[in-house]
Design a protein around this motif. Structure first.
Motif, mmCIF file in Angstrom:
data_model
loop_
_atom_site.group_PDB
_atom_site.id
_atom_site.type_symbol
_atom_site.label_atom_id
_atom_site.label_comp_id
_atom_site.label_asym_id
_atom_site.label_seq_id
_atom_site.Cartn_x
_atom_site.Cartn_y
_atom_site.Cartn_z
ATOM 1 N N LEU A 66 0.934 -1.190 0.010
ATOM 2 C CA LEU A 66 0.173 -0.132 -0.005
ATOM 3 C C LEU A 66 0.664 1.097 -0.178
ATOM 4 C CD1 LEU A 66 -2.786 -1.269 2.350
ATOM 5 C CD2 LEU A 66 -3.068 -1.014 -0.033
ATOM 6 N N ARG A 67 1.931 1.297 0.869
ATOM 7 C CA ARG A 67 2.769 2.492 1.018
ATOM 8 C C ARG A 67 3.532 2.748 -0.557
ATOM 9 N NH1 ARG A 67 2.496 7.049 1.867
ATOM 10 N NH2 ARG A 67 4.364 8.138 2.089
ATOM 11 N N SER A 68 3.990 1.546 -0.790
ATOM 12 C CA SER A 68 4.701 1.729 -2.232
ATOM 13 C C SER A 68 3.884 2.360 -3.418
ATOM 14 C CB SER A 68 5.348 0.367 -2.566
ATOM 15 O OG SER A 68 4.419 -0.536 -3.126
ATOM 16 N N SER A 69 2.538 2.348 -3.376
ATOM 17 C CA SER A 69 1.763 2.805 -4.238
ATOM 18 C C SER A 69 1.222 4.261 -3.738
ATOM 19 C CB SER A 69 0.396 2.081 -4.421
ATOM 20 O OG SER A 69 -0.595 2.299 -3.329
ATOM 21 N N GLY A 70 1.925 4.491 -2.790
ATOM 22 C CA GLY A 70 1.701 6.267 -2.176
ATOM 23 C C GLY A 70 0.603 6.460 -1.237
ATOM 24 N N MET A 71 0.025 5.122 -0.832
ATOM 25 C CA MET A 71 -1.220 5.256 -0.040
ATOM 26 C C MET A 71 -0.723 5.895 1.505
ATOM 27 S SD MET A 71 -4.043 2.509 1.314
ATOM 28 C CE MET A 71 -4.846 2.632 -0.286
ATOM 29 N N SER A 72 -1.297 6.784 1.937
ATOM 30 C CA SER A 72 -1.151 7.520 3.092
ATOM 31 C C SER A 72 -1.372 6.906 4.399
ATOM 32 C CB SER A 72 -2.072 8.919 2.995
ATOM 33 O OG SER A 72 -3.304 8.482 3.643
ATOM 34 N N VAL A 73 -0.847 7.129 5.538
ATOM 35 C CA VAL A 73 -1.077 6.546 6.809
ATOM 36 C C VAL A 73 -2.412 6.377 6.980
ATOM 37 C CG1 VAL A 73 -0.294 6.408 9.156
ATOM 38 C CG2 VAL A 73 1.409 6.781 7.527
ATOM 39 N N ALA A 74 -3.132 7.554 6.808
ATOM 40 C CA ALA A 74 -4.441 7.718 7.237
ATOM 41 C C ALA A 74 -5.375 6.510 6.240
ATOM 42 C CB ALA A 74 -5.045 9.036 7.081
ATOM 43 N N ASP A 75 -5.085 6.651 5.051
ATOM 44 C CA ASP A 75 -5.928 5.360 4.136
ATOM 45 C C ASP A 75 -5.361 4.217 4.513
ATOM 46 O OD1 ASP A 75 -7.295 7.477 2.896
ATOM 47 O OD2 ASP A 75 -6.094 7.372 1.075
ATOM 48 N N MET A 76 -4.417 3.774 4.821
ATOM 49 C CA MET A 76 -3.683 2.482 5.379
ATOM 50 C C MET A 76 -4.470 2.287 6.569
ATOM 51 S SD MET A 76 0.250 2.083 4.521
ATOM 52 C CE MET A 76 0.786 3.375 5.371
ATOM 53 N N ARG A 77 -4.562 3.290 7.799
ATOM 54 C CA ARG A 77 -5.441 2.940 8.789
ATOM 55 C C ARG A 77 -6.903 2.497 8.526
ATOM 56 N NH1 ARG A 77 -4.030 7.219 11.419
ATOM 57 N NH2 ARG A 77 -2.451 6.205 12.729
ATOM 58 N N ARG A 78 -7.579 3.394 7.376
ATOM 59 C CA ARG A 78 -8.853 3.240 6.957
ATOM 60 C C ARG A 78 -8.970 1.922 6.415
ATOM 61 N NH1 ARG A 78 -14.074 3.539 7.675
ATOM 62 N NH2 ARG A 78 -15.075 3.919 5.915
ATOM 63 N N TYR A 79 -8.039 1.396 5.648
ATOM 64 C CA TYR A 79 -8.005 -0.007 5.171
ATOM 65 C C TYR A 79 -8.061 -1.184 6.118
ATOM 66 C CZ TYR A 79 -6.124 -4.368 3.391
ATOM 67 O OH TYR A 79 -5.787 -5.564 2.966
ATOM 68 N N LEU A 80 -7.464 -0.954 7.288
ATOM 69 C CA LEU A 80 -7.158 -1.873 8.362
ATOM 70 C C LEU A 80 -8.563 -2.133 9.102
ATOM 71 C CD1 LEU A 80 -3.541 -1.320 9.495
ATOM 72 C CD2 LEU A 80 -4.391 -3.225 8.144
ATOM 73 N N THR A 81 -8.956 -0.655 9.423
ATOM 74 C CA THR A 81 -10.352 -0.529 10.161
ATOM 75 C C THR A 81 -11.364 -1.434 9.153
ATOM 76 O OG1 THR A 81 -9.922 1.439 11.009
ATOM 77 C CG2 THR A 81 -11.977 0.941 10.924
ATOM 78 N N LEU A 82 -11.345 -1.211 8.006
ATOM 79 C CA LEU A 82 -12.500 -1.676 7.386
ATOM 80 C C LEU A 82 -12.480 -3.429 7.267
ATOM 81 C CD1 LEU A 82 -12.737 0.818 4.424
ATOM 82 C CD2 LEU A 82 -14.475 0.234 6.043
ATOM 83 N N LEU A 83 -11.084 -3.532 7.031
ATOM 84 C CA LEU A 83 -10.546 -5.011 7.161
ATOM 85 C C LEU A 83 -11.038 -5.897 8.315
ATOM 86 C CD1 LEU A 83 -8.926 -6.956 4.997
ATOM 87 C CD2 LEU A 83 -7.118 -6.420 6.336
ATOM 88 N N ALA A 84 -10.917 -5.083 9.471
ATOM 89 C CA ALA A 84 -11.572 -5.787 10.756
ATOM 90 C C ALA A 84 -12.818 -5.818 10.684
ATOM 91 C CB ALA A 84 -11.129 -4.892 11.881
ATOM 92 N N GLU A 85 -13.984 -5.085 9.866
ATOM 93 C CA GLU A 85 -15.240 -4.976 9.827
ATOM 94 C C GLU A 85 -15.763 -6.416 9.145
ATOM 95 O OE1 GLU A 85 -16.816 -1.379 8.332
ATOM 96 O OE2 GLU A 85 -15.792 -0.429 9.913
ATOM 97 N N GLY A 86 -14.741 -6.858 8.347
ATOM 98 C CA GLY A 86 -15.355 -8.210 7.437
ATOM 99 C C GLY A 86 -15.564 -7.659 6.073
#
Length: 151
Positions: A66-86
């Motif tokens: 994700l980071r190598s594609s330029g994704m921000s820390v905030a968006d990575m955090r959002r991704y992980l939060t959503l991942l935890a939702e199922g």
């Protein structure tokens, strides 16, 4: 990196091994732990050093992509939060997150193409000047001017 005779990675990994595997620096791994992207990284009982198990290494690998594609820390955090939702519950939000990022990448690629055209024009201009080809130099200058208009 710890590896077995068959070439498989042996877990847990030290922070140095995790940094080598992921391409992140050790300070970045510590920062990602601090801001909650990694959760709590287990520590070795005797030394207190971080130890990355298979699950955590896979998370770091995903974050590295994700980071190598330029994704921000905030968006990575959002991704992980959503991942935890199922998968099913967060699928639309994940789609939107990645679609927005893909659009940002498309815009960045276009900006890079403009810069590339500018650089190519400048190289062509200097090549033409070196060869004493006034017509080619004029064409190259026009190419540079078109690129500048696109900036």
């Amino acid at each position: 990196m710890a590896a077995t005779a068959a070439g498989r990675t042996e877990f847990p990994l030290t922070i140095q091994e995790m940094a080598q595997r992921s391409g992140f620096s050790e300070p970045t791994l510590r920062y990602y732990e601090k801001v909650g992207l990694l959760g709590v990284v287990p520590r070795d009982d005797s030394s207190g050093h971080r130890r990355y198990d298979t699950r955590l290494a896979e998370r770091v690998d995903a974050l590295a992509c994700l980071r190598s594609s330029g994704m921000s820390v905030a968006d990575m955090r959002r991704y992980l939060t959503l991942l935890a939702e199922g998968d099913r519950e967060a699928a639309a939000a994940q789609r939107d997150l990645f679609a927005r990022h893909a659009e940002r990448l498309s815009a960045e690629i276009e900006r890079l193409r403009v810069r590339q055209a500018y650089m190519r024009g400048k190289a062509d201009m200097w090549d033409a000047r070196h060869r004493g080809d006034a017509a080619a130099e004029t064409r190259a200058i026009e190419q540079v001017e078109r690129a500048l208009q696109d900036f």
